[in-house]
Design a protein around this motif. Sequence first.
Motif, PDB file in Angstrom:
ATOM      1  N   ASN A 217       6.559   8.221  -2.724  1.00  0.00           N
ATOM      2  CA  ASN A 217       7.055   7.136  -1.882  1.00  0.00           C
ATOM      3  C   ASN A 217       6.254   5.898  -1.835  1.00  0.00           C
ATOM      4  O   ASN A 217       6.821   4.484  -2.166  1.00  0.00           O
ATOM      5  CB  ASN A 217       7.047   7.707  -0.419  1.00  0.00           C
ATOM      6  N   THR A 218       5.289   6.132  -1.782  1.00  0.00           N
ATOM      7  CA  THR A 218       4.273   5.047  -1.807  1.00  0.00           C
ATOM      8  C   THR A 218       4.188   4.186  -3.168  1.00  0.00           C
ATOM      9  O   THR A 218       4.104   3.161  -3.043  1.00  0.00           O
ATOM     10  CB  THR A 218       2.801   5.141  -1.552  1.00  0.00           C
ATOM     11  N   LEU A 219       4.351   4.843  -4.265  1.00  0.00           N
ATOM     12  CA  LEU A 219       4.277   4.068  -5.535  1.00  0.00           C
ATOM     13  C   LEU A 219       5.500   3.321  -5.694  1.00  0.00           C
ATOM     14  O   LEU A 219       5.449   2.365  -6.509  1.00  0.00           O
ATOM     15  CB  LEU A 219       4.306   5.211  -6.526  1.00  0.00           C
ATOM     16  N   GLY A 220       6.719   3.599  -4.794  1.00  0.00           N
ATOM     17  CA  GLY A 220       7.906   2.802  -4.968  1.00  0.00           C
ATOM     18  C   GLY A 220       7.513   1.544  -4.114  1.00  0.00           C
ATOM     19  O   GLY A 220       8.591   1.013  -4.001  1.00  0.00           O
ATOM     20  N   ASP A 221       6.765   1.389  -3.173  1.00  0.00           N
ATOM     21  CA  ASP A 221       6.488   0.461  -2.211  1.00  0.00           C
ATOM     22  C   ASP A 221       6.168  -1.008  -2.896  1.00  0.00           C
ATOM     23  O   ASP A 221       5.347  -0.892  -3.901  1.00  0.00           O
ATOM     24  CB  ASP A 221       5.276   0.889  -0.980  1.00  0.00           C
ATOM     25  N   ASP A 222       6.511  -1.904  -2.273  1.00  0.00           N
ATOM     26  CA  ASP A 222       6.551  -3.163  -2.658  1.00  0.00           C
ATOM     27  C   ASP A 222       4.922  -3.592  -3.000  1.00  0.00           C
ATOM     28  O   ASP A 222       4.522  -4.127  -3.902  1.00  0.00           O
ATOM     29  CB  ASP A 222       6.960  -4.232  -1.676  1.00  0.00           C
ATOM     30  N   TYR A 223       4.014  -3.127  -2.181  1.00  0.00           N
ATOM     31  CA  TYR A 223       2.598  -3.669  -2.129  1.00  0.00           C
ATOM     32  C   TYR A 223       1.951  -2.984  -3.525  1.00  0.00           C
ATOM     33  O   TYR A 223       1.124  -3.433  -4.233  1.00  0.00           O
ATOM     34  CB  TYR A 223       1.834  -3.212  -1.049  1.00  0.00           C
ATOM     35  N   ALA A 243      -2.845   6.150  -2.933  1.00  0.00           N
ATOM     36  CA  ALA A 243      -3.307   7.176  -2.433  1.00  0.00           C
ATOM     37  C   ALA A 243      -3.954   6.649  -1.231  1.00  0.00           C
ATOM     38  O   ALA A 243      -3.518   7.700  -0.034  1.00  0.00           O
ATOM     39  CB  ALA A 243      -4.470   7.883  -3.413  1.00  0.00           C
ATOM     40  N   ARG A 244      -4.558   5.780  -1.082  1.00  0.00           N
ATOM     41  CA  ARG A 244      -5.214   5.241   0.291  1.00  0.00           C
ATOM     42  C   ARG A 244      -4.009   5.106   1.268  1.00  0.00           C
ATOM     43  O   ARG A 244      -4.487   5.331   2.665  1.00  0.00           O
ATOM     44  CB  ARG A 244      -5.972   3.947   0.075  1.00  0.00           C
ATOM     45  N   ASN A 245      -2.997   4.817   1.086  1.00  0.00           N
ATOM     46  CA  ASN A 245      -1.672   4.777   2.140  1.00  0.00           C
ATOM     47  C   ASN A 245      -1.001   6.190   2.175  1.00  0.00           C
ATOM     48  O   ASN A 245      -0.737   6.561   3.148  1.00  0.00           O
ATOM     49  CB  ASN A 245      -0.734   3.560   1.734  1.00  0.00           C
ATOM     50  N   ALA A 246      -1.028   6.871   1.111  1.00  0.00           N
ATOM     51  CA  ALA A 246      -0.153   8.018   0.962  1.00  0.00           C
ATOM     52  C   ALA A 246      -0.743   9.068   1.624  1.00  0.00           C
ATOM     53  O   ALA A 246      -0.245  10.069   2.333  1.00  0.00           O
ATOM     54  CB  ALA A 246       0.097   8.389  -0.439  1.00  0.00           C
TER      55      ALA A 246
ATOM     56  N   LEU B  61      10.604  -3.741 -14.296  1.00  0.00           N
ATOM     57  CA  LEU B  61      11.826  -2.802 -13.896  1.00  0.00           C
ATOM     58  C   LEU B  61      11.461  -1.362 -13.681  1.00  0.00           C
ATOM     59  O   LEU B  61      10.427  -0.865 -14.593  1.00  0.00           O
ATOM     60  CB  LEU B  61      12.732  -2.838 -14.913  1.00  0.00           C
ATOM     61  N   ARG B  62      11.971  -0.823 -12.507  1.00  0.00           N
ATOM     62  CA  ARG B  62      11.386   0.671 -12.292  1.00  0.00           C
ATOM     63  C   ARG B  62      12.691   1.562 -12.536  1.00  0.00           C
ATOM     64  O   ARG B  62      14.020   1.244 -12.520  1.00  0.00           O
ATOM     65  CB  ARG B  62      10.941   0.618 -10.824  1.00  0.00           C
ATOM     66  N   GLY B  63      12.320   2.943 -12.604  1.00  0.00           N
ATOM     67  CA  GLY B  63      13.373   3.837 -12.402  1.00  0.00           C
ATOM     68  C   GLY B  63      14.296   3.854 -13.622  1.00  0.00           C
ATOM     69  O   GLY B  63      13.997   3.733 -14.959  1.00  0.00           O
ATOM     70  N   ASN B  64      15.429   3.412 -13.190  1.00  0.00           N
ATOM     71  CA  ASN B  64      16.688   3.625 -13.985  1.00  0.00           C
ATOM     72  C   ASN B  64      17.240   2.423 -14.819  1.00  0.00           C
ATOM     73  O   ASN B  64      18.090   2.351 -15.514  1.00  0.00           O
ATOM     74  CB  ASN B  64      17.951   4.354 -13.592  1.00  0.00           C
ATOM     75  N   PHE B  99       7.242 -12.029  -4.361  1.00  0.00           N
ATOM     76  CA  PHE B  99       8.214 -10.999  -4.304  1.00  0.00           C
ATOM     77  C   PHE B  99       9.247 -11.347  -3.201  1.00  0.00           C
ATOM     78  O   PHE B  99       8.770 -12.060  -2.038  1.00  0.00           O
ATOM     79  CB  PHE B  99       7.547  -9.549  -4.020  1.00  0.00           C
ATOM     80  N   GLN B 100      10.362 -10.807  -3.070  1.00  0.00           N
ATOM     81  CA  GLN B 100      11.411 -11.257  -2.059  1.00  0.00           C
ATOM     82  C   GLN B 100      10.948 -10.588  -0.846  1.00  0.00           C
ATOM     83  O   GLN B 100      11.056 -11.319   0.120  1.00  0.00           O
ATOM     84  CB  GLN B 100      12.769 -10.440  -2.613  1.00  0.00           C
ATOM     85  N   SER B 101      10.232  -9.491  -0.761  1.00  0.00           N
ATOM     86  CA  SER B 101       9.934  -8.931   0.383  1.00  0.00           C
ATOM     87  C   SER B 101       8.551  -8.950   0.669  1.00  0.00           C
ATOM     88  O   SER B 101       7.919  -8.101   0.671  1.00  0.00           O
ATOM     89  CB  SER B 101      10.363  -7.145   0.200  1.00  0.00           C
ATOM     90  N   ALA B 102       7.944 -10.334   0.764  1.00  0.00           N
ATOM     91  CA  ALA B 102       6.575 -10.566   0.843  1.00  0.00           C
ATOM     92  C   ALA B 102       6.095 -10.032   2.030  1.00  0.00           C
ATOM     93  O   ALA B 102       5.001  -9.826   2.292  1.00  0.00           O
ATOM     94  CB  ALA B 102       6.610 -12.239   0.904  1.00  0.00           C
ATOM     95  N   MET B 103       6.871  -9.624   3.176  1.00  0.00           N
ATOM     96  CA  MET B 103       6.382  -8.863   4.227  1.00  0.00           C
ATOM     97  C   MET B 103       5.691  -7.784   3.880  1.00  0.00           C
ATOM     98  O   MET B 103       4.710  -7.117   4.598  1.00  0.00           O
ATOM     99  CB  MET B 103       7.474  -8.753   5.201  1.00  0.00           C
ATOM    100  N   SER B 104       6.246  -7.071   2.849  1.00  0.00           N
ATOM    101  CA  SER B 104       5.637  -5.584   2.503  1.00  0.00           C
ATOM    102  C   SER B 104       5.201  -5.925   1.373  1.00  0.00           C
ATOM    103  O   SER B 104       4.595  -4.715   0.867  1.00  0.00           O
ATOM    104  CB  SER B 104       6.851  -4.674   2.550  1.00  0.00           C
ATOM    105  N   ALA B 105       4.870  -6.942   0.706  1.00  0.00           N
ATOM    106  CA  ALA B 105       3.987  -6.877  -0.666  1.00  0.00           C
ATOM    107  C   ALA B 105       2.775  -6.790  -0.518  1.00  0.00           C
ATOM    108  O   ALA B 105       1.889  -6.840  -1.331  1.00  0.00           O
ATOM    109  CB  ALA B 105       4.419  -8.378  -1.244  1.00  0.00           C
TER     110      ALA B 105
END
Lengths: 329, 327
Positions: A217-223, A243-246, B61-64, B99-105
Amino acid sequence: MRYLLNRFLFLILSLWAAVTINFVLPRMMPGNPAGIMFAKFQGKLTPSAIKALEAAFGFNHKPMIVQYVDYVKGLLTGHWGLSFTYFPTPVTSVIGSSLPWTLGLVGLSTIISVIVGTALGILIAWRRAGLLDSILPTTLMFLQSMPAFWVAFMLVYIFGFMLSWFPMSHAYSDMLTLAPTIPVAFSVLYHAVLPGVTIFLTSLSGWMIGMRNNMINTLGDDYVVFAEAKGVPAKRLMFTYAARNAILPQVTSFAIALGNVVSGSILVEDVFSYPGIGYQLVTAVTNEDYPLIQSTFLIIAAAVLFANFLVDVLLVRLDPRVRTGGAGA
Amino acid sequence: MPEHTPVLELSHVSVAYRTAAGPVQAVNDVSLVVMPNEIVGLVGESGSGKSTMAYAIMRLLRGNAYVSGGSIRVLGRDVYAMGRQELRKFRWRHMSMVFQSAMSALNPVITVETQLVDTLRSHLPNMSVSEAKDRAANLLELVRIDPVNLKSYPHQLSGGMRQRVVIAIAIALEPELVIMDEPTTALDVVVQRSILDRLQEIQADKRFSVLFISHDFSLVSELSSRMAIMYAGRIVEEAPASSLSSIEGHHPYTEGLLRAIPKLTADEITIKGIKGHPPDLVDLPVGCAFHPRCPRAYEPCRLFRPEILATESGRVECHLFAEKEVL
């Protein structure tokens, strides 16, 4: 700091609640230990002896509130009552001689399991869909699906009985007297292998799969994506960013697991006749040893509360958002 | 870098998503050039493929999702021909992205300073920690944040401040190209205005190129010199921002977008929307993807995909313009 003080006060309050419930519950049960003792001796006791027993067990006909104050005073000064099973040994010394075994065996195997499981989880999430990721989860899940006592029996049967590689029971060799010497230490470690491996194997997959899923999940997070984009080298990305977050949800599970250390391995201790607190609890229940049962429960409750407090302290170190009490700044 | 070498050169880029129903084209045959010191706007509705395009340029690009055709060149170098380490060093040094979601970047468990220092030291291994910290303080000042906030964790900053930090990280290594993917969409208009003003000042000073992606037509037209309008994964029109002050002479979709901007100074405020919804990328209309919503659609639009046609100042993908030339 305010947060920690808060948690500490909560610890004290819950300990008090545990003590109080522990006082109230037995008094709601019919009969008293002296009566049971009386029955045990099948009428060979005189009424004055019963009086004496009642006094020894701390049962009297004073008002509840006075009994309560006496009880709390007794707890604080180490007068926890006398065990029936090992009469007239004080409960405190029975617990004192069994608790370290449990803390050592179950505590250490749990901690090793957490560390190994979490590390494996990080690794297989990082190399997702790799060879390890397809083998480990299934294999370990298979192990976890078997009850711990059954795994214990199998290990005893194969490595203790058939192959005689490891001792089948007890915490150290009967030939030795317990003393801080090298042969004793070796014997203790040797005896701890099978029960330790049992606990390790049956809890490992939970830690690994939990960490793997958090990590994915964390690896897909924006940060993490942002950090990868800004060129953070792989190792730092994997540990400091992902890992620090996960690991944060793992810490919470760790709190629960630590609390279960004292109570959680009753069956494993029983299979190996390991002189820990779980084994002692089974003995106490079979012998209707109320003072020992009561004190063991109190120790279990205290262990859960202390473990939770420790993890609260740990979380403050790990997650800056906790420091402000979650309210933001 | 000579002035005539494009900073970004997209030629016939397609990006697809693997799905159970087969590949879905999110970006379809897109060509676009961004020159040095130029701000190019990329506008389109949600789901038109703008962000996918941005991630494809950054090779994130990620995933699929995968690039299914065409080439992406930054400073003349093919982004997809680089090795892993080469890419790690090239990215952010020469191209970066907000990033678009700078809040979570931002990583919630480490300080703003560490995140800036990480950026610098990942690319400049010879830079000492104290040098990097000084530089981090300068960068924060550049985006108008008091350096006392260096020791703050992201959750202690407001949304606008976090976005400024992200911008500071994006320009930390003074890249030639900065992609801004809806950088201010999550912020209120006052904060948005002050961030964009500052951004323009910094751009004028550092002279990097910007690909500014947004769904906010008027915002982009104000910032950029040239605009590309995206619809259903294709660039349907590219025109100088100045030409967009008049509604006439554009792709019907662009016209629709222009009519949808409220003119607050007009005597009577009229806003006209575009009827219908953006198409389903899994099941695109035959011919021109816009024809079911186009008020001026006629027979060829339903049958053939329009050719890309050069106009006086840009290009457009519409049958109506082909006819004009014939006439």
